[in-house]
Design a protein around this motif. Structure first.
Motif, PDB file in Angstrom:
ATOM      1  N   PRO A 160      -0.043   9.400 -36.922  1.00 48.43           N
ATOM      2  CA  PRO A 160      -0.732   9.585 -35.734  1.00 48.43           C
ATOM      3  C   PRO A 160      -1.228  11.094 -35.599  1.00 48.43           C
ATOM      4  CG  PRO A 160       1.462   9.471 -35.458  1.00 48.43           C
ATOM      5  CD  PRO A 160       1.333   9.110 -36.885  1.00 48.43           C
ATOM      6  N   VAL A 161      -2.254  11.495 -34.606  1.00 48.50           N
ATOM      7  CA  VAL A 161      -2.624  12.817 -34.406  1.00 48.50           C
ATOM      8  C   VAL A 161      -2.321  13.208 -32.968  1.00 48.50           C
ATOM      9  CG1 VAL A 161      -4.236  12.753 -36.135  1.00 48.50           C
ATOM     10  CG2 VAL A 161      -4.880  12.218 -34.003  1.00 48.50           C
ATOM     11  N   ILE A 162      -2.207  14.433 -32.684  1.00 44.13           N
ATOM     12  CA  ILE A 162      -2.145  14.718 -31.408  1.00 44.13           C
ATOM     13  C   ILE A 162      -3.247  15.111 -30.689  1.00 44.13           C
ATOM     14  CG2 ILE A 162      -1.049  16.662 -29.640  1.00 44.13           C
ATOM     15  CD1 ILE A 162       0.934  14.542 -31.158  1.00 44.13           C
ATOM     16  N   ARG A 163      -3.581  14.487 -29.472  1.00 47.87           N
ATOM     17  CA  ARG A 163      -4.556  14.725 -28.893  1.00 47.87           C
ATOM     18  C   ARG A 163      -4.485  15.462 -27.315  1.00 47.87           C
ATOM     19  NH1 ARG A 163      -6.765  15.359 -32.815  1.00 47.87           N
ATOM     20  NH2 ARG A 163      -8.236  14.080 -33.871  1.00 47.87           N
ATOM     21  N   GLU A 164      -4.940  16.615 -26.974  1.00 43.46           N
ATOM     22  CA  GLU A 164      -4.514  17.301 -25.826  1.00 43.46           C
ATOM     23  C   GLU A 164      -5.827  18.108 -25.058  1.00 43.46           C
ATOM     24  OE1 GLU A 164      -1.666  20.370 -26.336  1.00 43.46           O
ATOM     25  OE2 GLU A 164      -2.588  20.741 -28.541  1.00 43.46           O
ATOM     26  N   SER A 165      -5.852  18.287 -23.875  1.00 42.54           N
ATOM     27  CA  SER A 165      -6.732  18.753 -23.113  1.00 42.54           C
ATOM     28  C   SER A 165      -7.076  20.317 -23.532  1.00 42.54           C
ATOM     29  CB  SER A 165      -6.677  18.908 -21.565  1.00 42.54           C
ATOM     30  OG  SER A 165      -5.477  19.571 -21.313  1.00 42.54           O
ATOM     31  N   GLY A 166      -8.111  20.766 -23.737  1.00 42.29           N
ATOM     32  CA  GLY A 166      -8.485  22.215 -24.090  1.00 42.29           C
ATOM     33  C   GLY A 166      -8.222  22.393 -25.494  1.00 42.29           C
ATOM     34  N   GLY A 167      -9.034  23.345 -25.933  1.00 42.75           N
ATOM     35  CA  GLY A 167      -8.840  23.843 -27.462  1.00 42.75           C
ATOM     36  C   GLY A 167      -9.790  23.017 -28.225  1.00 42.75           C
ATOM     37  N   ASP A 168      -9.334  22.962 -29.534  1.00 41.70           N
ATOM     38  CA  ASP A 168     -10.105  22.204 -30.487  1.00 41.70           C
ATOM     39  C   ASP A 168      -9.756  20.791 -30.833  1.00 41.70           C
ATOM     40  OD1 ASP A 168     -11.978  24.364 -30.666  1.00 41.70           O
ATOM     41  OD2 ASP A 168     -11.112  25.324 -32.279  1.00 41.70           O
ATOM     42  N   ARG A 169      -8.479  20.272 -30.030  1.00 45.12           N
ATOM     43  CA  ARG A 169      -8.011  19.117 -30.398  1.00 45.12           C
ATOM     44  C   ARG A 169      -8.388  18.065 -29.177  1.00 45.12           C
ATOM     45  NH1 ARG A 169      -4.851  19.058 -34.864  1.00 45.12           N
ATOM     46  NH2 ARG A 169      -4.721  21.208 -35.920  1.00 45.12           N
ATOM     47  N   SER A 170      -9.233  18.284 -28.481  1.00 42.10           N
ATOM     48  CA  SER A 170      -9.281  17.686 -27.129  1.00 42.10           C
ATOM     49  C   SER A 170     -10.481  16.013 -27.541  1.00 42.10           C
ATOM     50  CB  SER A 170      -9.940  18.376 -26.353  1.00 42.10           C
ATOM     51  OG  SER A 170     -11.291  18.761 -26.533  1.00 42.10           O
ATOM     52  N   ALA A 171     -11.120  16.233 -28.611  1.00 39.27           N
ATOM     53  CA  ALA A 171     -12.154  15.225 -28.852  1.00 39.27           C
ATOM     54  C   ALA A 171     -11.476  13.783 -29.408  1.00 39.27           C
ATOM     55  CB  ALA A 171     -12.977  15.671 -30.122  1.00 39.27           C
ATOM     56  N   VAL A 172     -11.782  12.714 -28.699  1.00 36.62           N
ATOM     57  CA  VAL A 172     -11.260  11.440 -29.124  1.00 36.62           C
ATOM     58  C   VAL A 172     -12.501  10.583 -29.516  1.00 36.62           C
ATOM     59  CG1 VAL A 172      -9.190  11.792 -27.834  1.00 36.62           C
ATOM     60  CG2 VAL A 172     -11.301  10.778 -26.772  1.00 36.62           C
ATOM     61  N   THR A 173     -12.064   9.553 -30.357  1.00 36.06           N
ATOM     62  CA  THR A 173     -13.249   8.823 -30.894  1.00 36.06           C
ATOM     63  C   THR A 173     -12.797   7.283 -30.508  1.00 36.06           C
ATOM     64  OG1 THR A 173     -13.013  10.011 -33.094  1.00 36.06           O
ATOM     65  CG2 THR A 173     -13.916   7.856 -33.248  1.00 36.06           C
ATOM     66  N   GLY A 174     -13.848   6.531 -30.157  1.00 34.02           N
ATOM     67  CA  GLY A 174     -13.795   5.160 -29.552  1.00 34.02           C
ATOM     68  C   GLY A 174     -13.376   4.457 -30.510  1.00 34.02           C
ATOM     69  N   THR A 189     -20.474   9.987 -24.652  1.00 34.33           N
ATOM     70  CA  THR A 189     -21.539   9.267 -25.161  1.00 34.33           C
ATOM     71  C   THR A 189     -21.849   7.856 -24.515  1.00 34.33           C
ATOM     72  OG1 THR A 189     -19.896   8.018 -26.607  1.00 34.33           O
ATOM     73  CG2 THR A 189     -21.008  10.244 -27.418  1.00 34.33           C
ATOM     74  N   LYS A 190     -23.038   7.504 -24.826  1.00 34.90           N
ATOM     75  CA  LYS A 190     -23.229   6.217 -23.901  1.00 34.90           C
ATOM     76  C   LYS A 190     -22.784   5.066 -24.787  1.00 34.90           C
ATOM     77  CE  LYS A 190     -27.829   8.035 -22.060  1.00 34.90           C
ATOM     78  NZ  LYS A 190     -29.082   7.878 -22.188  1.00 34.90           N
ATOM     79  N   PRO A 191     -22.819   3.859 -24.410  1.00 32.99           N
ATOM     80  CA  PRO A 191     -22.446   2.665 -25.132  1.00 32.99           C
ATOM     81  C   PRO A 191     -23.414   2.515 -26.221  1.00 32.99           C
ATOM     82  CG  PRO A 191     -21.981   2.195 -22.766  1.00 32.99           C
ATOM     83  CD  PRO A 191     -22.687   3.609 -22.764  1.00 32.99           C
ATOM     84  N   GLY A 192     -22.945   2.328 -27.441  1.00 36.13           N
ATOM     85  CA  GLY A 192     -23.651   2.117 -28.599  1.00 36.13           C
ATOM     86  C   GLY A 192     -24.152   3.436 -29.180  1.00 36.13           C
ATOM     87  N   GLU A 193     -23.622   4.555 -28.729  1.00 37.84           N
ATOM     88  CA  GLU A 193     -23.985   5.859 -29.248  1.00 37.84           C
ATOM     89  C   GLU A 193     -22.669   6.553 -29.609  1.00 37.84           C
ATOM     90  OE1 GLU A 193     -26.392   8.006 -26.956  1.00 37.84           O
ATOM     91  OE2 GLU A 193     -28.027   6.516 -26.904  1.00 37.84           O
ATOM     92  N   SER A 194     -21.450   5.762 -29.829  1.00 33.84           N
ATOM     93  CA  SER A 194     -20.225   6.557 -30.269  1.00 33.84           C
ATOM     94  C   SER A 194     -20.370   6.854 -31.758  1.00 33.84           C
ATOM     95  CB  SER A 194     -19.291   5.317 -29.850  1.00 33.84           C
ATOM     96  OG  SER A 194     -19.265   4.287 -31.027  1.00 33.84           O
TER      97      SER A 194
END
Length: 684
Positions: A160-174, A189-194
């Motif tokens: 697993p990876v850590i995701r947190e607000s702020g900084g360069d680890r804030s992006a999450v993937t659908g 992103t819009k639906p269908g554009e993930s």
């Protein structure tokens, strides 16, 4: 690299066979100019066969030649279908992760009252709440919280990876799943554009992407085809003239002239050209790297300079407590105890690592302070300090601070204390090593220093050494001071570094290298890396990075491993070498076929018929059969790629010329003779 035994699965083989038949349609046939001439010639021969059949003209070699030309077209279609199918299999596995999930939409950040809606109804800037066990409904940025996220559905990695607000680890993937704690996520992103949708479209769009080199080679091959067509047509009047002079009828049928033409043009490389390009991108996918274009894959094979962002790329991204250095008269355990106390309320990765180090070294556990009057001092960007004040009966009994050396020095001096010279020397030595000194004080008494160390990712030094042997210079880019940058550069084994770098400085360095004629690759993960990623010839964005970085790069490393560039470079070089090797083989193969069959066709050349082919009809049929069978024989090589061995371009060229050029000259003689023996023996 892909094991050759697993190049084609049973399911892929079946679907590729059906797809190869579908590609007989003119819509697909005419996308390849060289194979289009084969298609046209085969169609004209079919018309002649119908004419002979209706006019009751006796057949000679028309039917077998027509059959083997069909086989040639089929194998060319099959090679492309297999290459496409391998990529589409990856797309199908990604598509399974893109399911309609129920989302917990909230009105504001931190709101616990949510409304459940289908993820496809979400809009950009909507805020959703996800907790342990929930699937993240789409791409977004963490705006509150910290959690462990399972991204194995995208990266294939189980950790697993850590995701947190702020900084360069804030992006999450659908499509990824939260496995602990909770997050508030703003949809980007819009639906269908993930991100997964984009990966699927990139993979499935591989068949439509042709690189400039591939287009240029296609033009050259088509020009050669036109030249060879004129050459074959010129043989007709020459043959008639020589035949009249010696009293021999050389007015060969259309099927013979067509067979000679097909054997001369570069059908081998033309049939495999698309498969080579698609397979290069597919091999990247198997390394968990998504290339947005085939051009980026080719450029990766020619890069000269690699620029790497330090934080998150060369280092793990979070500084960790490495060692306690107590001042004179203070034990290391006392320093560790005070350091842990001042870090209990510090939720930063650095603060948590201090608590963990004290536990590991001295078994100091988090203590229960509820019975005491405790005042926590949170970290402040203005003071650069944090700490704790402990009171008993309203009286301050412990006043602990930890923070940056300059801030703690000023704090101690304001209380009438001083920093011992021995501790200052330790602090300077820590800085020279590339680590960060954190001072810990209780009141005006300095207890010692904590060394926070940037952890260089394992195995990088050896990997950078491999890149150096490939002729690639590595340059680390960091915002650290020169002393820290030099120490980390030495530990990581890079060739050069740029300290105190701004986004403008990164961009300037890339442009300077490109002005000097070098192709530049850049690896990064932060928003400040985006301009450099966009400017570089090969921009590899880490999947753990920001959405901006992933949009700017032309490749995305799903594993977020900077040493992956070695595989990327090898695959790029494989692509170029495979195309060059098979082009060399194809041209040599065409020349050899003519030296093999022309002496059997024309009487004046009979002394050169060293293979003693049984008859002109058998010679031409054997050549057509060999021309068809050599394509499937080379499909595994086009899918797997030529093995890359770090060598100079001249050595690689000589190796290709001797191995594939020589093989292309020898195999036709052996193959055509063997097929001629089978035909003359009545086995075919």
């Amino acid at each position: 690299m892909t094991n050759s035994k697993n190049l084609i699965s049973k399911e892929l083989f079946t679907t590729s066979l059906l797809d190869a038949v579908r590609k007989f349609s003119p819509k697909y046939a005419f996308s390849n100019p060289v194979m289009a001439t084969v298609w046209i010639g085969t169609f004209l021969l079919l018309l002649q066969i119908f004419y002979y059949w209706s006019s009751k003209v006796p057949f000679q070699n028309e039917l077998p030649i027509f059959f083997w030309l069909l086989v040639t077209l089929f194998f060319a279609n099959f090679a492309e279908s297999v290459a496409e199918g391998r990529g589409k299999a990856r797309a199908d596995s990604l598509r399974k992760t893109r399911s309609k999930t129920i989302s917990k939409k909230v009105d504001s950040i931190g709101d616990l009252n949510y409304k459940e809606i289908i993820s496809s109804e979400l809009k950009i800037n909507d805020i959703v709440y996800v907790k342990a066990g929930d699937t993240i409904p789409g791409d977004g940025e963490v705006v509150l919280g910290i959690a462990s996220v399972d991204e194995s559905a995208v990266t294939g990695e189980s950790a697993p990876v850590i995701r947190e607000s702020g900084g360069d680890r804030s992006a999450v993937t659908g499509g990824t799943r939260v496995i602990s704690d909770h997050l508030y996520i703003k949809m980007t992103t819009k639906p269908g554009e993930s991100f997964i949708d984009k990966m699927i479209s990139m993979i499935e769009g591989a068949t439509r992407q042709k690189t400039p080199n591939e287009i240029a080679l296609g033009i050259v091959l088509f020009a050669l085809t036109i030249l060879f067509l004129l050459t074959v047509l010129s043989l007709i009047p020459i043959a008639n003239f020589v035949g009249n002079e010696i009293g021999q009828n050389w007015n060969f049928r259309f099927s013979v002239w067509l067979a000679i033409f097909i054997c001369l043009i570069p059908t081998t490389i033309a049939a495999l050209l698309s498969a080579i390009g698609i397979s290069g991108m597919e091999r990247l996918i198997r390394c968990n790297v998504i290339a947005k274009s085939g051009k980026a894959v080719e450029a990766a094979g020619d890069i000269h300079v690699l620029l790497l962002d330090k934080t998150g790329t060369i280092t793990l991204g979070n500084r960790e407590a490495h060692r306690f250095y107590p001042t004179l008269g203070v034990s290391e355990e006392e320093l560790a105890d005070a350091s842990q106390l001042s870090s209990l309320s510090d939720e930063t990765p650095e603060g948590r690592s201090i608590v963990v180090l004290a536990k590991q070294k001295y078994a100091i556990r988090e203590r229960n302070l509820n019975s005491l009057d405790v005042r926590w001092i949170p970290f402040s960007a203005s003071t650069k300090m944090s700490g704790v004040e402990i009171y008993e009966n309203g009286k301050l009994v412990r006043n602990i601070r930890k923070g940056a050396s300059d801030s703690i020095r000023k704090y101690i001096e304001s209380l009438g204390g001083t920093v011992p010279e021995s501790i200052q020397k330790i602090s300077d030595e820590i800085s020279k090593k590339g680590s960060t000194p954190i001072f810990v004080t209780e009141g005006e008494r300095l207890l010692g220093v904590i060394e926070l160390k940037d952890i260089v990712k394992g195995g990088l030094k050896e990997r950078f050494s491999t890149l150096r042997r490939m002729g690639i210079r590595t340059v680390m880019i960091t915002g650290d001071n020169p002393l820290t940058a030099a120490a980390i550069a030495a530990e990581a084994g890079v060739d050069d570094f740029i300290a105190e770098a701004t986004p403008e400085a990164k961009l300037k360095r890339i442009r300077e290298e490109q002005t000097n004629g070098y192709l530049v690759a850049m690896i990064g993960d932060g928003t400040n890396d985006a301009p450099a990623l966009a400017q570089s010839d090969v921009g590899v964005a880490m999947n753990t990075g920001t959405q901006t970085a992933r949009e700017a790069g032309n490749m995305i490393d799903l594993d977020s491993n900077p040493s992956k560039l070695i595989e990327i470079v090898e695959i790029g070089k494989q692509l170029l070498m495979t195309r060059g090797a098979l082009t060399t083989f194809s041209i040599a193969n065409d020349v050899a076929k003519y030296f093999a069959i022309l002496p059997a066709l024309f009487l004046p050349l009979a002394p050169l018929n060293i293979m003693h082919l049984s008859s002109p009809d058998h010679a031409i049929l054997a050549a057509v059969i060999f021309n068809a069978l050599v394509i499937p024989a080379l499909i595994p090589l086009s899918l797997r790629g030529v093995k890359y061995v770090p060598k100079s371009p001249d050595s690689a060229l000589l190796r290709n010329f001797l191995m594939y050029g020589g093989g292309g000259m020898v195999f036709p003689f052996l193959g055509i003779k063997l097929i001629d023996l089978i035909i003359s023996g009545g086995y075919l």
